[in-house]
Design an enzyme around this catalytic site. Sequence first.
Site, PDB file in Angstrom:
ATOM      1  N   LYS A  30       0.826  -1.208   0.000  1.00 31.69           N
ATOM      2  CA  LYS A  30       0.000   0.000   0.000  1.00 31.69           C
ATOM      3  C   LYS A  30       0.862   1.260   0.000  1.00 31.69           C
ATOM      4  O   LYS A  30       0.708   2.153  -0.836  1.00 31.69           O
ATOM      5  CB  LYS A  30      -0.932   0.000   1.216  1.00 31.69           C
ATOM      6  CG  LYS A  30      -1.979   1.110   1.196  1.00 31.69           C
ATOM      7  CD  LYS A  30      -2.722   1.192   2.506  1.00 31.69           C
ATOM      8  CE  LYS A  30      -3.415  -0.097   2.874  1.00 31.69           C
ATOM      9  NZ  LYS A  30      -4.538  -0.430   1.986  1.00 31.69           N
ATOM     10  N   ARG A 100      -4.036   2.728   8.184  1.00 29.55           N
ATOM     11  CA  ARG A 100      -4.241   1.440   7.514  1.00 29.55           C
ATOM     12  C   ARG A 100      -2.975   0.593   7.548  1.00 29.55           C
ATOM     13  O   ARG A 100      -1.865   1.113   7.608  1.00 29.55           O
ATOM     14  CB  ARG A 100      -4.635   1.652   6.042  1.00 29.55           C
ATOM     15  CG  ARG A 100      -5.897   2.459   5.803  1.00 29.55           C
ATOM     16  CD  ARG A 100      -6.064   2.746   4.321  1.00 29.55           C
ATOM     17  NE  ARG A 100      -7.185   3.604   4.022  1.00 29.55           N
ATOM     18  CZ  ARG A 100      -8.406   3.166   3.695  1.00 29.55           C
ATOM     19  NH1 ARG A 100      -8.639   1.861   3.631  1.00 29.55           N
ATOM     20  NH2 ARG A 100      -9.380   4.009   3.430  1.00 29.55           N
ATOM     21  N   GLY A 109      -8.271  -7.488   3.908  1.00 28.33           N
ATOM     22  CA  GLY A 109      -9.205  -7.674   5.008  1.00 28.33           C
ATOM     23  C   GLY A 109      -8.660  -8.413   6.210  1.00 28.33           C
ATOM     24  O   GLY A 109      -9.388  -8.639   7.175  1.00 28.33           O
ATOM     25  N   MET A 111      -6.045  -7.497   8.236  1.00 25.28           N
ATOM     26  CA  MET A 111      -5.571  -6.647   9.332  1.00 25.28           C
ATOM     27  C   MET A 111      -6.493  -5.447   9.497  1.00 25.28           C
ATOM     28  O   MET A 111      -7.454  -5.273   8.746  1.00 25.28           O
ATOM     29  CB  MET A 111      -4.113  -6.237   9.085  1.00 25.28           C
ATOM     30  CG  MET A 111      -3.149  -7.410   9.208  1.00 25.28           C
ATOM     31  SD  MET A 111      -1.442  -6.965   8.850  1.00 25.28           S
ATOM     32  CE  MET A 111      -1.498  -6.753   7.074  1.00 25.28           C
ATOM     33  N   ARG A 356      -2.930  -1.838  -6.673  1.00 21.87           N
ATOM     34  CA  ARG A 356      -2.131  -3.049  -6.469  1.00 21.87           C
ATOM     35  C   ARG A 356      -2.402  -3.982  -7.640  1.00 21.87           C
ATOM     36  O   ARG A 356      -3.401  -3.811  -8.367  1.00 21.87           O
ATOM     37  CB  ARG A 356      -2.497  -3.727  -5.150  1.00 21.87           C
ATOM     38  CG  ARG A 356      -3.956  -4.129  -5.027  1.00 21.87           C
ATOM     39  CD  ARG A 356      -4.305  -4.554  -3.622  1.00 21.87           C
ATOM     40  NE  ARG A 356      -5.754  -4.729  -3.452  1.00 21.87           N
ATOM     41  CZ  ARG A 356      -6.357  -4.776  -2.280  1.00 21.87           C
ATOM     42  NH1 ARG A 356      -5.665  -4.668  -1.161  1.00 21.87           N
ATOM     43  NH2 ARG A 356      -7.669  -4.935  -2.200  1.00 21.87           N
ATOM     44  N   HIS A 472       0.092 -43.852  -2.347  1.00 20.42           N
ATOM     45  CA  HIS A 472      -0.158 -44.600  -3.587  1.00 20.42           C
ATOM     46  C   HIS A 472      -1.365 -44.024  -4.312  1.00 20.42           C
ATOM     47  O   HIS A 472      -1.331 -43.785  -5.530  1.00 20.42           O
ATOM     48  CB  HIS A 472      -0.377 -46.084  -3.268  1.00 20.42           C
ATOM     49  CG  HIS A 472      -0.700 -46.911  -4.486  1.00 20.42           C
ATOM     50  ND1 HIS A 472      -1.997 -47.117  -4.908  1.00 20.42           N
ATOM     51  CD2 HIS A 472       0.095 -47.547  -5.373  1.00 20.42           C
ATOM     52  CE1 HIS A 472      -1.975 -47.857  -5.999  1.00 20.42           C
ATOM     53  NE2 HIS A 472      -0.720 -48.137  -6.299  1.00 20.42           N
ATOM     54  N   ARG A 634      11.260 -48.314 -16.156  1.00 24.11           N
ATOM     55  CA  ARG A 634      11.807 -48.789 -14.887  1.00 24.11           C
ATOM     56  C   ARG A 634      11.508 -50.272 -14.746  1.00 24.11           C
ATOM     57  O   ARG A 634      10.344 -50.695 -14.864  1.00 24.11           O
ATOM     58  CB  ARG A 634      11.181 -48.019 -13.719  1.00 24.11           C
ATOM     59  CG  ARG A 634      11.746 -48.412 -12.363  1.00 24.11           C
ATOM     60  CD  ARG A 634      11.109 -47.620 -11.237  1.00 24.11           C
ATOM     61  NE  ARG A 634       9.760 -48.065 -10.945  1.00 24.11           N
ATOM     62  CZ  ARG A 634       8.956 -47.493 -10.035  1.00 24.11           C
ATOM     63  NH1 ARG A 634       9.372 -46.457  -9.360  1.00 24.11           N
ATOM     64  NH2 ARG A 634       7.739 -47.960  -9.832  1.00 24.11           N
ATOM     65  N   GLU A 762      17.418 -43.073  -5.455  1.00 23.80           N
ATOM     66  CA  GLU A 762      16.366 -42.824  -4.474  1.00 23.80           C
ATOM     67  C   GLU A 762      16.787 -43.198  -3.051  1.00 23.80           C
ATOM     68  O   GLU A 762      15.938 -43.323  -2.157  1.00 23.80           O
ATOM     69  CB  GLU A 762      15.090 -43.577  -4.869  1.00 23.80           C
ATOM     70  CG  GLU A 762      15.325 -45.014  -5.306  1.00 23.80           C
ATOM     71  CD  GLU A 762      14.149 -45.611  -6.071  1.00 23.80           C
ATOM     72  OE1 GLU A 762      13.003 -45.228  -5.792  1.00 23.80           O
ATOM     73  OE2 GLU A 762      14.394 -46.467  -6.942  1.00 23.80           O
ATOM     74  N   SER A 781      18.159 -40.889 -12.781  1.00 27.21           N
ATOM     75  CA  SER A 781      16.857 -40.256 -12.561  1.00 27.21           C
ATOM     76  C   SER A 781      16.570 -40.299 -11.068  1.00 27.21           C
ATOM     77  O   SER A 781      16.522 -41.379 -10.467  1.00 27.21           O
ATOM     78  CB  SER A 781      15.750 -40.981 -13.328  1.00 27.21           C
ATOM     79  OG  SER A 781      14.507 -40.335 -13.119  1.00 27.21           O
ATOM     80  N   GLY A 783      14.536 -40.495  -7.976  1.00 25.23           N
ATOM     81  CA  GLY A 783      13.196 -40.869  -7.501  1.00 25.23           C
ATOM     82  C   GLY A 783      12.966 -40.203  -6.150  1.00 25.23           C
ATOM     83  O   GLY A 783      13.266 -40.781  -5.101  1.00 25.23           O
ATOM     84  N   ASP A 786      10.895 -41.727  -2.826  1.00 24.26           N
ATOM     85  CA  ASP A 786      11.609 -42.601  -1.891  1.00 24.26           C
ATOM     86  C   ASP A 786      12.826 -41.917  -1.291  1.00 24.26           C
ATOM     87  O   ASP A 786      13.200 -42.194  -0.142  1.00 24.26           O
ATOM     88  CB  ASP A 786      12.025 -43.905  -2.592  1.00 24.26           C
ATOM     89  CG  ASP A 786      10.901 -44.938  -2.579  1.00 24.26           C
ATOM     90  OD1 ASP A 786       9.916 -44.707  -1.858  1.00 24.26           O
ATOM     91  OD2 ASP A 786      11.005 -45.941  -3.294  1.00 24.26           O
ATOM     92  N   CYS A 847      12.068 -37.908 -11.447  1.00 25.63           N
ATOM     93  CA  CYS A 847      10.798 -38.525 -11.834  1.00 25.63           C
ATOM     94  C   CYS A 847       9.861 -38.729 -10.650  1.00 25.63           C
ATOM     95  O   CYS A 847       8.797 -39.323 -10.794  1.00 25.63           O
ATOM     96  CB  CYS A 847      11.031 -39.852 -12.542  1.00 25.63           C
ATOM     97  SG  CYS A 847      11.860 -41.102 -11.528  1.00 25.63           S
ATOM     98  N   TYR A 867      16.270 -32.901 -17.329  1.00 26.35           N
ATOM     99  CA  TYR A 867      14.813 -32.912 -17.536  1.00 26.35           C
ATOM    100  C   TYR A 867      14.102 -33.135 -16.216  1.00 26.35           C
ATOM    101  O   TYR A 867      14.699 -33.567 -15.225  1.00 26.35           O
ATOM    102  CB  TYR A 867      14.415 -33.999 -18.544  1.00 26.35           C
ATOM    103  CG  TYR A 867      14.624 -35.421 -18.057  1.00 26.35           C
ATOM    104  CD1 TYR A 867      13.650 -36.097 -17.323  1.00 26.35           C
ATOM    105  CD2 TYR A 867      15.805 -36.104 -18.349  1.00 26.35           C
ATOM    106  CE1 TYR A 867      13.856 -37.392 -16.881  1.00 26.35           C
ATOM    107  CE2 TYR A 867      16.017 -37.394 -17.924  1.00 26.35           C
ATOM    108  CZ  TYR A 867      15.038 -38.040 -17.176  1.00 26.35           C
ATOM    109  OH  TYR A 867      15.233 -39.323 -16.737  1.00 26.35           O
TER     110      TYR A 867
END
Length: 891
Positions: A30, A100, A109, A111, A356, A472, A634, A762, A781, A783, A786, A847, A867
């Site tokens: 503000k 304010r 809203g 405070m 704002r 899972h 995998r 992993e 890669s 994991g 895990d 992954c 990646y």
Amino acid sequence: MADQTPKWVYSFGGGAADGSAADKDRLGGKGAHLAEMSRIELNVPAGFTISTDVCAAYYEQGRSLPEELKPMVDEALEKMAAIAGAHFGDVEHPLLVSVRSGARASMPGMMDTVLNLGLNDKTVEGLARRTGDRRFAYDTYRRFIQMYADVVLGLDHGLFEDILENYKALKGFELDPQLQAENWVEIIGAYKALVAKEFGMPFPQDLREQLWGAISAVFGSWQNARAIAYRRLHDIPDDWGTAVTVQTMVFGNKGDQSATGVVFTRNPSTGENALFGEYLLNAQGEDVVAGLRTPQPLTEKQSAANGNGKASLEALMPEAFAELKASCAALEKHFRDLQDIEFTIEEGKLFMLQTRSGKRSTQAALKIAVDMAEEGIISKQEAVASLDPARLDQLLHPTLDPNAEMTVLAKGLPASPGAASGEIVFDADEAVHMKAQGHTVILARIETSPEDVQGMHAAVGVITTRGGMTSHAAVVARGMGRPCVAGAAAAHIDLERETLEAGGAVMHKGDIVTIDGSSGKLIKGRVTMRQPDLSPDFATLMEWADGFRRMDVRANADTPADARHARDFGAEGIGLCRTEHMFFQENRIVAMREMILAETKESRRAALAELLPAQRQDFIELFEIMAGQPVTIRLFDPPLHEFLPSEEDAIVDVAEAMGVGVAQLKRRIAVLSEFNPMLGQRGARLLVTYPEIVDMQARAVFEAAIEAGAELHDRVRPEIMVPLVATKRELDIVKERILVTARAVEEERGTSLAFQVGSMVELPRACLMAGEIAESAEFFSFGTNDLTQTTFGLSRDDAGRFLGEYADKGIINHDPFMTLDAAVGELMEIGVTRARAVRPDLKIGICGEHGGDPQTIVFCEKIGLSYVSCSPYRVPVARLAAAQAALKSQL
């Protein structure tokens, strides 16, 4: 000696300001934007901002203001007076101010605010003489008493409302404007009597006491319950604090040429390039907030669309509206973003009170970003950087109609976005059966296992009473694009009775329920949905994002349907194909169980031979769908007992189907059962001890690559990934089996193969020994599901029971299974550094579910991953986040 007192007070107004928009951290949003509006010479009521540094000092000193602040405020008040032509405390020309809050992040809203400060029994008469309107002066005084008593003295504002409503009823008035000055004088007397009775002291007449009380109260509101809750929800740090802005009051309640309102420079719902807002005639800001009067449309276009017969500001005050329109255009161009602006018109004169960046729907955000870039207001890079990637999920799934009525039975974790309605069922096989009969079902389970995958696929949504955001159920549902509510602990499922009890209701099998995976709600009955609609702006922005990002974005996909969705969403390959999910189909599970129950290599090989054609066909379809893009497969990962039945009835059925005795089956199940299967015989450990699994899967991959390559007229280059590797020797043993199989297939088919063998990282040990493992691995890669479990030493399925409390107590800042933890990230960084010291060009990806988390993607860019891979429906999120991470790294 030079004065060491820091600068705590920043003045603005009259076309000048001490601060600017760049001082947002110190002045709050503000204060910084008021300063900036003053600097570009918009008509801003003069004032000053007390910095966030004082908020820190206020709490350090036990909720008291530093004495050094007072002379700074006195000096700033004098500057205000010179611009406003009125003086604070002057009986003849009183200066009234608002007090304010203003944090650096918008907290609307949350405070406290005090308006009309500077009135007492004497200055109210001066205000009456100055304005020539006693009614206005005393109405303003009673508003101030009510607000100050509520915010500063802690009295319930409802007590004051009761006095007002009782008085109006006694006198026969229906509306506040019907009350005259003498009526307000009587009401003020009643208000002051209430304060004396409830507070034990008279209402303060000392104006400095009023001012310091209001400033302290606004700083104090930083730690009120609603502000704390808001910060938790929006990840706003507690130590940021708030600034306090004191500003000259202007009045929108001085007759029919006065008004107050809010305007957006573009439509925040649709993104249309047209002013959008509301106003109240002859009103102050608290009238808007209170909602006691219906606002009027700002523009003639809105008035025609609403059809409510209320005159627009454009029609009633054309000159003020034209000035407002020009100010809006100037602010949007200056800040280069949609602006949310508060304004007041006092007797025809426009004042700008706040601006704002405006909150907007995701659809509007896309349109505004693309339009502004094409209009030349911002660059394409800025357009890409302006969107919150996580919000793209809202565009890809059905959502609940926000106007629909609903009865919420329970709330769990928003584990997979989207919403769905259907008949509730409690068994995966029942879900498959009912779908085949044309039913739409929601699968409800205490928790899911790989055995439930077919039922999850058959259902339109999943709810569990246990598990967390990477359980899972959550992981598989996200991959399938199914909405999922996980860990709804308030719901009780009775599998025998086939009921779910929650919120005082008992839902039986076949009853209709709705789940909202975006909010975690379980709702009784069917709720109206809004279907996703991807606009051309979405495609445009994604194309721009792809041009800026460095990392590739792949998808975790186990089925042809997953792979097609991934391609549709722009995935550049498959970063994780979990082969074990392929074995739960009804025509494969029997052969899989025969393999598990076999006690000799020969019988295991015979069972695996039955699975080979199906596994090969799966891979052919994936290779053809991905059409030359990389596919990382995998090898078998979970412990074998997950494929075996656990309930008595199921054990009997399986034994009968397989032609073995129930006792024999139970003995084998007991042998395979593990105390802690997450850390048991799975992944590389299972493949080392059951090499025939490697032989079958490698053969299926290579034969599929040859056949798909012939169909595509291009060589397919699969990537075979060995899971849960802890040592180089494990990888070497499994890799040798893969190479032997490759040579055999090449000889049989008279062709050569192109492939890579890599490791899934992993385990903490694998990160630390990455240099050694990289001698054999051709890609890595991470994991991270895990890796997070093993780093923290906790189960992602059980962590949901206490992670919420951990967040509330400040032990953790976020769910480590959703956003990468710093310690897990450090292990990854160690692994990347040590692996690339051995193989500088080593391809390394991620992954785990973190691969679709924007914050994690920023870290992946920082450490140079090649990646990220995530569930298909999070691919657009990852594409945008990867582009933003790349742009950020260039700064």
